[in-house]
Structures are given as C-alpha cells and as structure tokens.
Design a protein around this motif. Structure first.
Motif, PDB file in Angstrom:
ATOM      1  N   ARG A   7       0.825  -1.106   0.032  1.00 39.30           N
ATOM      2  CA  ARG A   7       0.108   0.218  -0.070  1.00 39.30           C
ATOM      3  C   ARG A   7       1.024   1.255  -0.043  1.00 39.30           C
ATOM      4  O   ARG A   7       1.888   1.401   0.579  1.00 39.30           O
ATOM      5  N   PRO A   8       0.411   2.243  -0.800  1.00 37.52           N
ATOM      6  CA  PRO A   8       1.036   3.701  -0.626  1.00 37.52           C
ATOM      7  C   PRO A   8       0.366   4.246   0.384  1.00 37.52           C
ATOM      8  O   PRO A   8      -0.548   3.810   0.900  1.00 37.52           O
ATOM      9  N   ARG A   9       0.601   5.448   0.558  1.00 33.81           N
ATOM     10  CA  ARG A   9      -0.113   6.350   1.662  1.00 33.81           C
ATOM     11  C   ARG A   9      -1.470   6.586   1.271  1.00 33.81           C
ATOM     12  O   ARG A   9      -1.692   6.675   0.240  1.00 33.81           O
ATOM     13  N   PRO A  10      -2.425   6.402   2.110  1.00 35.33           N
ATOM     14  CA  PRO A  10      -3.828   6.680   1.780  1.00 35.33           C
ATOM     15  C   PRO A  10      -4.295   8.046   1.500  1.00 35.33           C
ATOM     16  O   PRO A  10      -3.555   9.011   2.105  1.00 35.33           O
ATOM     17  N   VAL A  11      -5.144   8.011   0.526  1.00 37.17           N
ATOM     18  CA  VAL A  11      -5.677   9.346   0.041  1.00 37.17           C
ATOM     19  C   VAL A  11      -7.229   9.499   0.608  1.00 37.17           C
ATOM     20  O   VAL A  11      -7.945   8.590   0.378  1.00 37.17           O
ATOM     21  N   VAL A  12      -7.276  10.465   1.398  1.00 38.39           N
ATOM     22  CA  VAL A  12      -8.744  10.431   1.976  1.00 38.39           C
ATOM     23  C   VAL A  12      -9.111  11.805   1.781  1.00 38.39           C
ATOM     24  O   VAL A  12      -8.560  12.642   1.707  1.00 38.39           O
ATOM     25  N   PRO A  13     -10.552  11.868   1.929  1.00 37.95           N
ATOM     26  CA  PRO A  13     -11.157  13.292   1.512  1.00 37.95           C
ATOM     27  C   PRO A  13     -10.904  14.258   2.597  1.00 37.95           C
ATOM     28  O   PRO A  13     -10.914  13.637   3.761  1.00 37.95           O
ATOM     29  N   ALA A  14     -10.688  15.422   2.194  1.00 43.95           N
ATOM     30  CA  ALA A  14     -10.565  16.466   3.312  1.00 43.95           C
ATOM     31  C   ALA A  14     -11.592  16.699   3.968  1.00 43.95           C
ATOM     32  O   ALA A  14     -12.791  16.946   3.632  1.00 43.95           O
ATOM     33  N   ARG A  15     -11.469  16.696   5.511  1.00 43.54           N
ATOM     34  CA  ARG A  15     -12.875  17.024   6.124  1.00 43.54           C
ATOM     35  C   ARG A  15     -12.465  17.269   7.562  1.00 43.54           C
ATOM     36  O   ARG A  15     -11.303  16.778   8.091  1.00 43.54           O
ATOM     37  N   GLY A  16     -12.996  17.955   8.605  1.00 45.09           N
ATOM     38  CA  GLY A  16     -12.718  18.301   9.736  1.00 45.09           C
ATOM     39  C   GLY A  16     -11.602  19.243  10.088  1.00 45.09           C
ATOM     40  O   GLY A  16     -11.212  19.964   9.210  1.00 45.09           O
ATOM     41  N   ARG A  17     -11.160  18.997  11.406  1.00 46.30           N
ATOM     42  CA  ARG A  17      -9.723  19.639  11.429  1.00 46.30           C
ATOM     43  C   ARG A  17      -8.453  19.074  10.739  1.00 46.30           C
ATOM     44  O   ARG A  17      -8.649  18.224  10.530  1.00 46.30           O
ATOM     45  N   PRO A  18      -7.466  20.270  10.864  1.00 48.33           N
ATOM     46  CA  PRO A  18      -6.126  19.822  10.174  1.00 48.33           C
ATOM     47  C   PRO A  18      -5.851  18.418  10.900  1.00 48.33           C
ATOM     48  O   PRO A  18      -5.901  18.277  12.052  1.00 48.33           O
ATOM     49  N   ARG A  19      -5.353  17.604  10.092  1.00 47.12           N
ATOM     50  CA  ARG A  19      -4.834  16.181  10.533  1.00 47.12           C
ATOM     51  C   ARG A  19      -3.350  15.720  10.428  1.00 47.12           C
ATOM     52  O   ARG A  19      -2.739  16.371   9.690  1.00 47.12           O
ATOM     53  N   SER A  20      -3.018  15.129  11.187  1.00 43.65           N
ATOM     54  CA  SER A  20      -1.716  14.614  11.022  1.00 43.65           C
ATOM     55  C   SER A  20      -1.574  13.118  10.355  1.00 43.65           C
ATOM     56  O   SER A  20      -2.432  12.256  10.504  1.00 43.65           O
ATOM     57  N   GLU A  21      -0.512  13.310   9.305  1.00 44.20           N
ATOM     58  CA  GLU A  21      -0.472  12.177   8.405  1.00 44.20           C
ATOM     59  C   GLU A  21       0.210  10.922   9.400  1.00 44.20           C
ATOM     60  O   GLU A  21      -0.306   9.690   9.096  1.00 44.20           O
ATOM     61  N   ALA A  22       0.851  11.102  10.538  1.00 49.71           N
ATOM     62  CA  ALA A  22       1.164  10.227  11.317  1.00 49.71           C
ATOM     63  C   ALA A  22       0.135   9.450  12.014  1.00 49.71           C
ATOM     64  O   ALA A  22       0.077   8.343  11.884  1.00 49.71           O
ATOM     65  N   VAL A  23      -0.834  10.149  12.315  1.00 53.33           N
ATOM     66  CA  VAL A  23      -1.859   9.605  12.877  1.00 53.33           C
ATOM     67  C   VAL A  23      -2.747   8.739  12.129  1.00 53.33           C
ATOM     68  O   VAL A  23      -3.242   7.693  12.400  1.00 53.33           O
ATOM     69  N   GLU A  24      -3.047   9.279  10.819  1.00 53.44           N
ATOM     70  CA  GLU A  24      -3.704   8.530   9.905  1.00 53.44           C
ATOM     71  C   GLU A  24      -3.128   7.277   9.526  1.00 53.44           C
ATOM     72  O   GLU A  24      -3.636   6.165   9.370  1.00 53.44           O
ATOM     73  N   ARG A  25      -1.520   7.249   9.515  1.00 51.59           N
ATOM     74  CA  ARG A  25      -1.007   6.242   8.955  1.00 51.59           C
ATOM     75  C   ARG A  25      -1.082   4.903   9.972  1.00 51.59           C
ATOM     76  O   ARG A  25      -1.276   4.074   9.697  1.00 51.59           O
ATOM     77  N   ALA A  26      -1.182   5.520  11.335  1.00 50.49           N
ATOM     78  CA  ALA A  26      -1.330   4.628  12.540  1.00 50.49           C
ATOM     79  C   ALA A  26      -2.624   3.898  12.497  1.00 50.49           C
ATOM     80  O   ALA A  26      -2.772   2.767  12.590  1.00 50.49           O
ATOM     81  N   ILE A  27      -3.708   4.793  12.156  1.00 52.27           N
ATOM     82  CA  ILE A  27      -5.103   4.186  12.044  1.00 52.27           C
ATOM     83  C   ILE A  27      -5.189   3.259  10.950  1.00 52.27           C
ATOM     84  O   ILE A  27      -5.535   2.029  11.015  1.00 52.27           O
ATOM     85  N   VAL A  28      -4.692   3.701   9.699  1.00 55.00           N
ATOM     86  CA  VAL A  28      -4.745   2.654   8.615  1.00 55.00           C
ATOM     87  C   VAL A  28      -3.943   1.302   8.791  1.00 55.00           C
ATOM     88  O   VAL A  28      -4.304   0.164   8.663  1.00 55.00           O
ATOM     89  N   GLU A  29      -2.742   1.538   9.441  1.00 56.40           N
ATOM     90  CA  GLU A  29      -1.933   0.289   9.901  1.00 56.40           C
ATOM     91  C   GLU A  29      -2.501  -0.378  11.139  1.00 56.40           C
ATOM     92  O   GLU A  29      -2.521  -1.680  10.806  1.00 56.40           O
TER      93      GLU A  29
END
Length: 211
Positions: A7-29
């Motif tokens: 998997r490459p880094r996920p691409v998700v729609p922008a919504r809500g408050r500014p997000r941390s890529e590290a947090v998103e990566r941790a969730i996906v992982e």
C-alpha cells in the motif's frame, strides 16, 4: 506480498480539523494489522481499530464517518493508484485504464489477504456499497467520458451504445482477473483487448465501404 507491503500512503477526503499524517498512518496500519491477524470485517469495529492504533475513537471519526468509509480507504490505498490518462487518443486512454485493472488483478493474486478482503467486502452490503460508490463508480464515469469524447471526435461510430462498449472493453479484463484466477495476465493484454474491440467500433472508411 501483504496488504501492508503493497500500500502507498492513503488518500482520504479532506474534512474536519487539520490532521496529522502520522495519526492517519497509524489508524490505517491498525486496520491492516487486524486484517493480517485474521480478524473478519464483521468484527472490525471502530473501537477495536482505535485500541490497536493507540488513538481515541473521536480521532477516527474526525477523519472517517464510519468503518465502511475507513475500510474503503484502506483497500483503495492497497490497490495500485487510478491511472492518469494520457489524453492523446481513445486507444491510449483505454489502454491506460485496462492496464490499471490488470495491475489490480496482479496485486490481488499476489496478496492472499487482499484477495480475502475482496471476498469479505462482497458479503458485507454496506462496505461493498461504499467501495462501489467511492471507487468503482468514479472509474466507470471516467471511462464513459473517454468514450463519449471519442464518439464526439469521430474516433468511434456515432451509433455505438457507449454503455455496452465500456462493458466490452472492461469485461475481458475482469474475466481474466476475477473469474479466471489462473488465466495469464501478459504485459500486452490491455493493448490486445483495446485493439480487438476498437476494430469493430471504429467508423468504416468510405473507401472500404465501397468495395
């Protein structure tokens, strides 16, 4: 090849408050880890993902509306990216789209987990509906736009049923990648399918029709 490896880094729609890529990566992982441990989709709750990723449920819900949307992004990130169409000709665009399908077939064959995930998705109406709406439907819209533009430009006959034409291009690749998992997927398969179908859809020249 595992789901995580491909998997490459996920691409998700922008919504809500500014997000941390590290947090998103941790969730996906976290989702990937649970899948690799054999957790069925039916048991893959937001609570369990949050616990595995080491985040709060609210952190996930700020990024995804629910597990269906999160799961679709995880699967989409594991697949090869959607093609960038060259826009140079109908043939080139169709070859690019079918080559993308061929690459997805290769990835699915090489990843037992991804293959299993696809099967589970189809048995979960809500997840399959989310995947269809966010991944499959936009790809079909793109293909229809390519064919419509080609018809307007005279690259294919004006009487061609575009919905049927799209199925004629995509169908053979889906048969090879999904219905015949042991079938060869040679490097030139996309070009061969496109050229074979286009032969019957192109306008007949006045010279040829007079003979």
């Amino acid at each position: 090849m595992s789901l995580a490896d491909s998997r490459p880094r996920p691409v998700v729609p922008a919504r809500g408050r500014p997000r941390s890529e590290a947090v998103e990566r941790a969730i996906v992982e976290g989702v990937v880890k649970l899948l690799e441990e054999g957790v069925p989709l039916a048991e893959l709750s937001i609570e369990r993902v949050a616990r595995t990723a080491g985040v709060g449920k609210a952190t996930i819900y700020r990024r995804w509306s629910g597990k269906e949307e999160l799961f679709v992004d995880v699967v989409r990130a594991a697949e090869p990216p959607d093609p960038v169409l060259p826009g140079t000709s109908l043939r080139d665009d169709l070859v690019a789209m079918l080559e993308s399908l061929r690459q997805r077939g290769l990835v699915s064959r090489s990843s037992a987990i991804l293959h299993n995930v696809y099967a589970q998705m189809k048995s979960s109406p809500r997840i399959w509906a989310a995947y269809h709406a966010n991944v499959i439907a936009p790809r079909r819209v793109m293909a229809m736009e390519v064919l419509r533009r080609a018809r307007d430009n005279g690259e294919i006959r004006p009487d061609v049923d575009l919905e049927l034409a799209n199925d004629m291009f995509v169908g053979p690749m889906l048969v090879r990648t999904i219905m015949r998992p042991d079938a060869d997927l040679p490097d030139d398969l996309a070009e061969r399918i496109v050229d074979t179908v286009l032969e019957g859809l192109r306008p007949v020249s006045s010279t040829a029709s007079s003979h």
